[in-house]
Design a protein around this motif. Structure first.
Motif, PDB file in Angstrom:
ATOM      1  N   LEU A 233      -0.114   5.497  -0.911  1.00 41.68           N
ATOM      2  CA  LEU A 233      -0.187   6.469  -2.000  1.00 41.68           C
ATOM      3  C   LEU A 233      -1.479   7.271  -1.979  1.00 41.68           C
ATOM      4  O   LEU A 233      -1.478   8.500  -2.044  1.00 41.68           O
ATOM      5  CB  LEU A 233      -0.018   5.746  -3.344  1.00 41.68           C
ATOM      6  CG  LEU A 233      -0.151   6.633  -4.591  1.00 41.68           C
ATOM      7  CD1 LEU A 233       0.901   7.739  -4.588  1.00 41.68           C
ATOM      8  CD2 LEU A 233      -0.043   5.783  -5.859  1.00 41.68           C
ATOM      9  N   ARG A 234      -2.614   6.622  -1.876  1.00 39.81           N
ATOM     10  CA  ARG A 234      -3.895   7.339  -1.913  1.00 39.81           C
ATOM     11  C   ARG A 234      -4.056   8.251  -0.700  1.00 39.81           C
ATOM     12  O   ARG A 234      -4.691   9.307  -0.782  1.00 39.81           O
ATOM     13  CB  ARG A 234      -5.064   6.357  -2.009  1.00 39.81           C
ATOM     14  CG  ARG A 234      -5.249   5.465  -0.801  1.00 39.81           C
ATOM     15  CD  ARG A 234      -6.328   4.406  -1.033  1.00 39.81           C
ATOM     16  NE  ARG A 234      -6.501   3.558   0.129  1.00 39.81           N
ATOM     17  CZ  ARG A 234      -7.340   3.814   1.139  1.00 39.81           C
ATOM     18  NH1 ARG A 234      -8.092   4.904   1.108  1.00 39.81           N
ATOM     19  NH2 ARG A 234      -7.442   2.987   2.155  1.00 39.81           N
ATOM     20  N   LEU A 235      -3.482   7.837   0.441  1.00 40.49           N
ATOM     21  CA  LEU A 235      -3.572   8.680   1.633  1.00 40.49           C
ATOM     22  C   LEU A 235      -2.748   9.951   1.461  1.00 40.49           C
ATOM     23  O   LEU A 235      -3.163  11.038   1.895  1.00 40.49           O
ATOM     24  CB  LEU A 235      -3.098   7.902   2.867  1.00 40.49           C
ATOM     25  CG  LEU A 235      -3.857   6.595   3.165  1.00 40.49           C
ATOM     26  CD1 LEU A 235      -3.264   5.930   4.400  1.00 40.49           C
ATOM     27  CD2 LEU A 235      -5.342   6.872   3.357  1.00 40.49           C
ATOM     28  N   ARG A 236      -1.584   9.825   0.811  1.00 43.66           N
ATOM     29  CA  ARG A 236      -0.760  11.005   0.567  1.00 43.66           C
ATOM     30  C   ARG A 236      -1.438  11.956  -0.424  1.00 43.66           C
ATOM     31  O   ARG A 236      -1.382  13.181  -0.276  1.00 43.66           O
ATOM     32  CB  ARG A 236       0.616  10.585   0.056  1.00 43.66           C
ATOM     33  CG  ARG A 236       1.479   9.888   1.108  1.00 43.66           C
ATOM     34  CD  ARG A 236       2.940   9.803   0.684  1.00 43.66           C
ATOM     35  NE  ARG A 236       3.110   9.010  -0.525  1.00 43.66           N
ATOM     36  CZ  ARG A 236       3.242   7.694  -0.543  1.00 43.66           C
ATOM     37  NH1 ARG A 236       3.229   7.017   0.601  1.00 43.66           N
ATOM     38  NH2 ARG A 236       3.406   7.035  -1.668  1.00 43.66           N
ATOM     39  N   ILE A 237      -2.083  11.383  -1.464  1.00 47.09           N
ATOM     40  CA  ILE A 237      -2.799  12.200  -2.433  1.00 47.09           C
ATOM     41  C   ILE A 237      -3.947  12.951  -1.770  1.00 47.09           C
ATOM     42  O   ILE A 237      -4.161  14.154  -2.012  1.00 47.09           O
ATOM     43  CB  ILE A 237      -3.315  11.330  -3.602  1.00 47.09           C
ATOM     44  CG1 ILE A 237      -2.132  10.815  -4.422  1.00 47.09           C
ATOM     45  CG2 ILE A 237      -4.287  12.095  -4.492  1.00 47.09           C
ATOM     46  CD1 ILE A 237      -2.506   9.761  -5.452  1.00 47.09           C
ATOM     47  N   LEU A 238      -4.706  12.278  -0.910  1.00 49.15           N
ATOM     48  CA  LEU A 238      -5.778  12.921  -0.158  1.00 49.15           C
ATOM     49  C   LEU A 238      -5.267  14.035   0.730  1.00 49.15           C
ATOM     50  O   LEU A 238      -5.834  15.137   0.801  1.00 49.15           O
ATOM     51  CB  LEU A 238      -6.535  11.877   0.689  1.00 49.15           C
ATOM     52  CG  LEU A 238      -7.520  10.967  -0.044  1.00 49.15           C
ATOM     53  CD1 LEU A 238      -7.904   9.801   0.851  1.00 49.15           C
ATOM     54  CD2 LEU A 238      -8.766  11.759  -0.446  1.00 49.15           C
ATOM     55  N   ALA A 239      -4.137  13.761   1.392  1.00 51.13           N
ATOM     56  CA  ALA A 239      -3.575  14.759   2.304  1.00 51.13           C
ATOM     57  C   ALA A 239      -3.111  15.990   1.542  1.00 51.13           C
ATOM     58  O   ALA A 239      -3.301  17.132   1.997  1.00 51.13           O
ATOM     59  CB  ALA A 239      -2.430  14.149   3.087  1.00 51.13           C
ATOM     60  N   ASP A 240      -2.507  15.783   0.360  1.00 49.89           N
ATOM     61  CA  ASP A 240      -2.067  16.914  -0.459  1.00 49.89           C
ATOM     62  C   ASP A 240      -3.255  17.767  -0.879  1.00 49.89           C
ATOM     63  O   ASP A 240      -3.197  19.004  -0.883  1.00 49.89           O
ATOM     64  CB  ASP A 240      -1.325  16.410  -1.697  1.00 49.89           C
ATOM     65  CG  ASP A 240       0.079  15.931  -1.357  1.00 49.89           C
ATOM     66  OD1 ASP A 240       0.584  16.278  -0.267  1.00 49.89           O
ATOM     67  OD2 ASP A 240       0.688  15.190  -2.180  1.00 49.89           O
ATOM     68  N   ARG A 241      -4.347  17.112  -1.266  1.00 51.69           N
ATOM     69  CA  ARG A 241      -5.527  17.853  -1.693  1.00 51.69           C
ATOM     70  C   ARG A 241      -6.151  18.671  -0.564  1.00 51.69           C
ATOM     71  O   ARG A 241      -6.639  19.796  -0.762  1.00 51.69           O
ATOM     72  CB  ARG A 241      -6.569  16.883  -2.255  1.00 51.69           C
ATOM     73  CG  ARG A 241      -7.798  17.568  -2.854  1.00 51.69           C
ATOM     74  CD  ARG A 241      -8.962  16.606  -2.976  1.00 51.69           C
ATOM     75  NE  ARG A 241      -9.465  16.219  -1.644  1.00 51.69           N
ATOM     76  CZ  ARG A 241     -10.459  15.345  -1.453  1.00 51.69           C
ATOM     77  NH1 ARG A 241     -11.033  14.777  -2.497  1.00 51.69           N
ATOM     78  NH2 ARG A 241     -10.860  15.041  -0.235  1.00 51.69           N
ATOM     79  N   ASP A 242      -6.146  18.090   0.630  1.00 49.25           N
ATOM     80  CA  ASP A 242      -6.882  18.695   1.753  1.00 49.25           C
ATOM     81  C   ASP A 242      -6.060  19.672   2.561  1.00 49.25           C
ATOM     82  O   ASP A 242      -6.541  20.193   3.574  1.00 49.25           O
ATOM     83  CB  ASP A 242      -7.413  17.589   2.671  1.00 49.25           C
ATOM     84  CG  ASP A 242      -8.443  16.707   1.957  1.00 49.25           C
ATOM     85  OD1 ASP A 242      -9.001  17.169   0.943  1.00 49.25           O
ATOM     86  OD2 ASP A 242      -8.674  15.570   2.416  1.00 49.25           O
ATOM     87  N   LYS A 243      -4.817  19.954   2.138  1.00 53.17           N
ATOM     88  CA  LYS A 243      -3.995  20.928   2.876  1.00 53.17           C
ATOM     89  C   LYS A 243      -4.661  22.308   2.830  1.00 53.17           C
ATOM     90  O   LYS A 243      -5.136  22.719   1.790  1.00 53.17           O
ATOM     91  CB  LYS A 243      -2.601  20.999   2.264  1.00 53.17           C
ATOM     92  CG  LYS A 243      -1.697  19.879   2.738  1.00 53.17           C
ATOM     93  CD  LYS A 243      -0.296  20.051   2.140  1.00 53.17           C
ATOM     94  CE  LYS A 243       0.632  18.929   2.629  1.00 53.17           C
ATOM     95  NZ  LYS A 243       1.976  19.036   2.036  1.00 53.17           N
TER      96      LYS A 243
END
Length: 402
Positions: A392-402
């Motif tokens: 979950l936290r990795l997906r949230i980070l990835a969404d932010r950093d797009k």
């Protein structure tokens, strides 16, 4: 310290400590009590008693402490799988607190007002001895001749020995090729021919092991039994701690096991090069970790591995009697109550190979880990939710950093 009446000297019987003995008598006019500990160094200790008598000592302690050494010092350290800087099994380090403890006890028994060691001012041992003294008797006076006396060279020492009728054996007429410390756990060699770390040690340095290249072409199969984290039997035969380590030393010697050529960071700040031989300890270390792999919970095992470097550093630096080492030991010992069972090993040309392990306290369950039908012991669909939550936290980070 001009009013000292009695001094307890850690005495090996060798040239240096014999010179120290006479120097103490001359410098302080005090009675010297000698203490010689048999920690399994492999030397006859009665000559030390006779030399102390010849030099006028009336109270002479020569004690066999091999079982105490292994049971109360080596085995507790081995429960932690302690390695200094990832490789060194701490053979010299772990011997010093026992010697210091017994020195202080003898000082109390004999009414001595000071203790003395023969460690130099460049090494770690001076720290280990004196931190031990401080923890066990903070008021005892401490004498460290190598930091105090007027001698500048080995020539000065030998001249002092001749003037005072202290026997100087022929191999000590010149400077020794290297310095050796030994006990039941290991031998260490430092100095002289070993001072250039780019040059391979000459074969004469090795005393506890044959070369792996000269070891037999036939493998040796053994088993070690553990109970509450300590070795209790070899090949099914119950043994005391010191007897077990002695037997493992012989097996390690014959199979070229336990050599280490190390450049280490001394506590006093310099780097030094040492050659260590720990034949039985190396076998034991591998076996203990194998037993833990079967019986320790993952969280406990990983926490132990995180604590180990700190624990090893405390021992190396001389803090055996410190509260933090005792706190860590309590945690480590708690982890060992179910470390029980048998490890089988193959010894071959310097290698210690784990070939099997079994335990009545095993956490390994074949019905869960099997690639065959597990009869419902594990539902593989559970892994999807496990992975999704952990990601979950990795997906949230990835969404932010797009």
């Amino acid at each position: 310290m001009t009013d000292l009446k009695k001094i307890v000297l850690a005495y090996s019987g060798g040239l240096d400590t014999s010179i120290i003995l006479k120097w103490l008598q001359n410098t302080y006019g005090a009675e010297v009590v000698t203490f010689t500990a048999d920690l399994g160094q492999g030397e006859e200790l009665e000559p030390a008693r006779k030399k102390a008598e010849m030099l006028g000592c009336k109270e002479i302690y020569v004690e066999d402490l091999r079982e105490t050494f292994v049971k109360d010092y080596v085995f507790p350290m081995m429960r932690a799988n302690a390695l200094y800087e990832g490789v060194y099994l701490l053979g010299t380090s772990i011997a010093r607190p026992l010697i210091a403890k017994r020195q202080i006890e003898i000082a109390h028994e004999t009414g001595a007002d000071a203790v003395c060691h023969g460690a130099t001012g460049k090494g770690n041992d001076q720290v280990r001895f004196e931190l031990g003294y401080a923890a066990l008797d903070p008021k005892i006076k401490v004498i460290a001749p190598w930091r105090d006396w007027e001698f500048k060279s080995r020539t000065d020492l030998i001249e002092f020995a001749r003037l005072n009728q202290i026997p100087v054996t022929k191999d000590k007429e010149g400077e020794a090729p290297f310095s050796v410390d030994a006990n039941l756990l290991h031998s260490s060699s430092e100095g002289k021919v070993l001072e250039d770390p780019a040059v391979a040690p000459p074969s004469i340095v090795y005393q506890r092991t044959i070369s792996p290249m000269d070891a037999p072409d036939k493998a040796t199969e053994i088993s070690i039994d553990f109970k509450e984290g300590d070795g209790v039997a070899l090949n099914g035969e119950a043994m005391s701690p010191a007897t077990l380590l002695t037997a493992l030393n012989k097996l390690g010697h014959d199979n070229g096991i336990g050599r280490l050529d190390l450049v280490e960071n001394r506590f006093v700040g310099m780097k030094s090069r040492g050659v260590y031989e720990t034949p039985g300890g190396t076998i034991y270390h591998v076996a203990h970790r194998a037993m833990e792999s079967l019986t320790l919970d993952r969280g406990a095992a990983h926490l132990k591995d995180e604590l180990m470097p700190r624990y090893a550093e405390l021992i190396y630096n001389g803090f055996w009697f410190s509260p933090e080492r005792q706190m860590l030991q309590a945690a480590i010992d708690q982890s060992q109550k179910d470390v029980e069972g048998r490890v089988t090993l193959t010894l071959y040309k310097g290698n210690v190979i784990v070939s099997g392990r079994s335990s009545p306290k095993s956490l390994y369950q074949e019905k869960i880990v099997t690639f065959e039908d597990d009869a419902g012991a594990y539902d593989q669909k559970d892994a999807a939710g496990f992975i999704r939550l952990n990601g979950l936290r990795l997906r949230i980070l990835a969404d932010r950093d797009k």
